[in-house]
Write a protein that holds these residues in place. Sequence first.
Motif, PDB file in Angstrom:
ATOM      1  N   GLN A 205       5.304  10.337  -0.064  1.00  0.00           N
ATOM      2  CA  GLN A 205       4.736   9.302   0.056  1.00  0.00           C
ATOM      3  C   GLN A 205       5.621   7.769   0.980  1.00  0.00           C
ATOM      4  O   GLN A 205       6.697   7.973   0.880  1.00  0.00           O
ATOM      5  N   ARG A 206       4.812   7.209   1.504  1.00  0.00           N
ATOM      6  CA  ARG A 206       5.329   6.099   2.213  1.00  0.00           C
ATOM      7  C   ARG A 206       4.794   4.259   1.516  1.00  0.00           C
ATOM      8  O   ARG A 206       3.488   4.548   1.459  1.00  0.00           O
ATOM      9  N   TYR A 207       5.523   3.860   0.894  1.00  0.00           N
ATOM     10  CA  TYR A 207       5.185   2.710   0.692  1.00  0.00           C
ATOM     11  C   TYR A 207       5.304   1.582   1.475  1.00  0.00           C
ATOM     12  O   TYR A 207       6.361   1.446   2.218  1.00  0.00           O
ATOM     13  N   ASN A 208       4.296   0.756   1.790  1.00  0.00           N
ATOM     14  CA  ASN A 208       4.347  -0.029   2.872  1.00  0.00           C
ATOM     15  C   ASN A 208       4.054  -1.348   2.575  1.00  0.00           C
ATOM     16  O   ASN A 208       3.196  -1.664   1.607  1.00  0.00           O
ATOM     17  N   LEU A 209       4.940  -2.463   2.933  1.00  0.00           N
ATOM     18  CA  LEU A 209       4.960  -3.603   2.565  1.00  0.00           C
ATOM     19  C   LEU A 209       4.800  -4.643   3.607  1.00  0.00           C
ATOM     20  O   LEU A 209       5.664  -4.316   4.632  1.00  0.00           O
ATOM     21  N   GLN A 210       3.774  -5.306   3.826  1.00  0.00           N
ATOM     22  CA  GLN A 210       3.480  -6.200   4.718  1.00  0.00           C
ATOM     23  C   GLN A 210       3.712  -7.689   4.389  1.00  0.00           C
ATOM     24  O   GLN A 210       2.964  -8.073   3.431  1.00  0.00           O
ATOM     25  N   GLY A 211       4.281  -8.780   5.164  1.00  0.00           N
ATOM     26  CA  GLY A 211       4.368  -9.945   4.803  1.00  0.00           C
ATOM     27  C   GLY A 211       3.941 -10.750   5.952  1.00  0.00           C
ATOM     28  O   GLY A 211       4.327 -10.483   7.095  1.00  0.00           O
ATOM     29  N   HIS A 212       3.357 -11.945   5.713  1.00  0.00           N
ATOM     30  CA  HIS A 212       2.980 -13.059   6.374  1.00  0.00           C
ATOM     31  C   HIS A 212       3.608 -14.264   5.939  1.00  0.00           C
ATOM     32  O   HIS A 212       3.487 -14.655   4.802  1.00  0.00           O
ATOM     33  N   TYR A 213       4.607 -15.156   6.806  1.00  0.00           N
ATOM     34  CA  TYR A 213       5.162 -16.256   6.259  1.00  0.00           C
ATOM     35  C   TYR A 213       4.844 -17.505   7.338  1.00  0.00           C
ATOM     36  O   TYR A 213       4.522 -17.271   8.315  1.00  0.00           O
ATOM     37  N   GLU A 214       5.000 -18.718   6.626  1.00  0.00           N
ATOM     38  CA  GLU A 214       4.722 -19.775   7.394  1.00  0.00           C
ATOM     39  C   GLU A 214       5.853 -20.572   6.780  1.00  0.00           C
ATOM     40  O   GLU A 214       5.767 -20.886   5.686  1.00  0.00           O
ATOM     41  N   LEU A 215       6.714 -21.184   7.574  1.00  0.00           N
ATOM     42  CA  LEU A 215       7.728 -22.430   7.116  1.00  0.00           C
ATOM     43  C   LEU A 215       7.336 -23.721   7.528  1.00  0.00           C
ATOM     44  O   LEU A 215       7.017 -24.127   8.685  1.00  0.00           O
TER      45      LEU A 215
ATOM     46  N   GLY B  44       0.834  -1.214  -0.004  1.00  0.00           N
ATOM     47  CA  GLY B  44      -0.053   0.107   0.140  1.00  0.00           C
ATOM     48  C   GLY B  44       0.898   1.315  -0.048  1.00  0.00           C
ATOM     49  O   GLY B  44       1.993   1.342   0.583  1.00  0.00           O
ATOM     50  N   VAL B  45       0.160   2.183  -0.465  1.00  0.00           N
ATOM     51  CA  VAL B  45       0.889   3.457  -0.396  1.00  0.00           C
ATOM     52  C   VAL B  45       0.123   4.597   0.263  1.00  0.00           C
ATOM     53  O   VAL B  45      -1.067   4.908   0.405  1.00  0.00           O
ATOM     54  N   ILE B  46       0.938   5.474   1.242  1.00  0.00           N
ATOM     55  CA  ILE B  46       0.160   6.047   2.235  1.00  0.00           C
ATOM     56  C   ILE B  46       0.884   7.667   2.079  1.00  0.00           C
ATOM     57  O   ILE B  46       2.103   7.765   2.150  1.00  0.00           O
TER      58      ILE B  46
END
Length: 166
Positions: free
Chosen positions: A95-105, A80-82
């Motif tokens: 602007q702030r580029y926001n990158l969110q990640g969820h991971y499962e190993l 997303g961009v804020i």
Amino acid sequence: MLKALSIPLLVLLAVALAGCGTYRPLYGTASGGGNVATTLAAMSVQEQHDRAGQLVRNELLDGANTGRQRYDLKLAVREGVIGVTTFSSGNLARQRYNLQGHYELVDTQSSKVITSGDTFSNVEFNTLKIPVADLQAADNARTRAAKELGQDIRLRLAAYLSAHQG
């Protein structure tokens, strides 16, 4: 008086330093002979369907081998961009580029999730109301955020695997 204090202090220091023998660098060799770098190389990363996810996946696959994969990394990335601020001239915005990640190993032998987590990256960039420059700035921010996110996930996985290796 000073001599009387120095002997207990030396004994306390010797006991404290004796506990340092269990220290091992994150990418060092475990007592069982394996190391984290080899384990991370035996990891496949789930295909991604958007550009941000592909960039994070590419960062995670750097140095991975293509042989038999012991682990499967499931990855979900949201971007997303804020708007942060607009300067008085109106032609320049932050602007702030926001990158969110969820991971499962996932262990491919048992099909069980062995660790999971959430992480994020925020990268700021300027827009100048010049379409090509603004697109390039946003693309550069996405690339930098994906690199940060991939490195953070790799570090978290390395820390987990190092703590749970033989």
